[in-house]
Design an enzyme around this catalytic site. Structure first.
Site, short mmCIF file in Angstrom:
data_model
loop_
_atom_site.label_atom_id
_atom_site.label_comp_id
_atom_site.label_asym_id
_atom_site.label_seq_id
_atom_site.Cartn_x
_atom_site.Cartn_y
_atom_site.Cartn_z
N CYS A 31 -35.01 9.35 37.48
CA CYS A 31 -33.93 8.84 38.33
C CYS A 31 -34.10 7.34 38.56
CB CYS A 31 -33.94 9.58 39.67
SG CYS A 31 -32.78 8.88 40.86
N1 MHO Z 1 -31.95 12.32 43.55
C1 MHO Z 1 -30.87 12.80 42.77
C2 MHO Z 1 -30.86 12.14 41.43
C3 MHO Z 1 -30.17 10.88 41.52
S1 MHO Z 1 -30.66 9.90 40.28
C4 MHO Z 1 -29.60 8.60 40.33
C5 MHO Z 1 -31.05 14.27 42.57
O1 MHO Z 1 -32.07 14.79 42.98
O2 MHO Z 1 -30.15 14.90 41.99
O3 MHO Z 1 -30.38 10.61 39.05
#
Ligand code: MHO
Length: 226
Positions: A31
């Site tokens: 991420c």
């Molecule tokens: N924290 C998010 C991912 C966002 S990142 C921009 C989640 O757990 O889906 O991919």
């Protein structure tokens, strides 16, 4: 003083144009919010941006990134932090051999931008494999393109602090100004727990910007209410 006409781009001009060529690094390490904050806190890193790279789908977006990978692109002053150090930061802060549960979105990806970078990647990769005790599976290739992610993803953690942002409204009358700002990169790192208040203040004191601008940023940061 009249900072109305002194939005951040103007203040930071000296930082970006001090005659030294900056270098780019393009890194996928899961991420993209986290690595943007981590690298954004490092002195010598002038800009951080998050986006999509490594795939073929034209004009990727967060909702439709196709075969692209979440990446952070950093622009840094190689006299303050070397590409080798950037690479150590890259490999020491994610596990490059994870199973990829979401296709290519979160793979470990590294794009080198120059022949010199390609060589450095080879050297540091070996060093990191010894440390890790297994072969590194990062996808490594020559940089081709990077698509900037939507504004809401830029300096994501900083944007979770609306009260702090309000205090920087003179600097960032348009939230899009956060994307290219060194000061915003430090704030974004700081709220995520990277760097110290003293460290950030000391660094700003050494920036090649005007004295009034320095005083303004230092006052602002030291009195900021989160
Ligand atoms: N924290 C998010 C991912 C966002 S990142 C921009 C989640 O757990 O889906 O991919």
């Amino acid at each position: 003083m009249g900072f109305q006409q002194m939005a951040i781009g103007k203040i930071e001009e000296g930082l970006h144009q001090n005659g030294r060529p900056l270098e780019l690094a393009t890194l996928g390490m899961g991420c993209f919010w986290g690595p943007e904050a981590r690298f954004g806190s490092i002195p010598g890193v002038v800009r951080t941006r998050v986006g999509f790279a490594g795939g073929t789908l034209p004009s990727p977006t967060y909702r439709r990134m196709g075969d692209h990978t979440e990446t952070v692109q950093i622009e840094f002053d190689p006299l303050m932090i070397s590409y080798a150090e950037v690479l150590r930061g890259f490999w020491q802060n994610h596990y490059p051999n994870r199973d990829n549960y979401k296709g290519r979105q979160y793979i470990s990806l590294l794009h080198y931008h120059t022949e010199q970078q390609r060589k450095t990647v080879g050297i540091i990769r070996e060093e990191m494999e010894l440390q890790l005790g297994e072969p590194i599976e990062t996808e490594i290739s020559s940089y081709s393109q990077f698509t900037l992610a939507e504004e809401r993803h830029q300096k994501y953690y900083l944007k979770r602090y609306p009260k702090a942002l309000e205090q920087t409204a003179e600097l960032y009358p348009d939230p899009a100004f956060l994307t290219d700002s060194t000061f915003a990169a430090r704030l974004n790192g700081f709220v995520k727990g990277f760097g110290t208040k003293a460290g950030v203040l000391e660094e700003i004191g050494q920036w090649s910007i005007g004295e009034n601008e320095k005083t303004y940023l230092i006052d602002l940061f030291s009195t900021m209410k989160w």
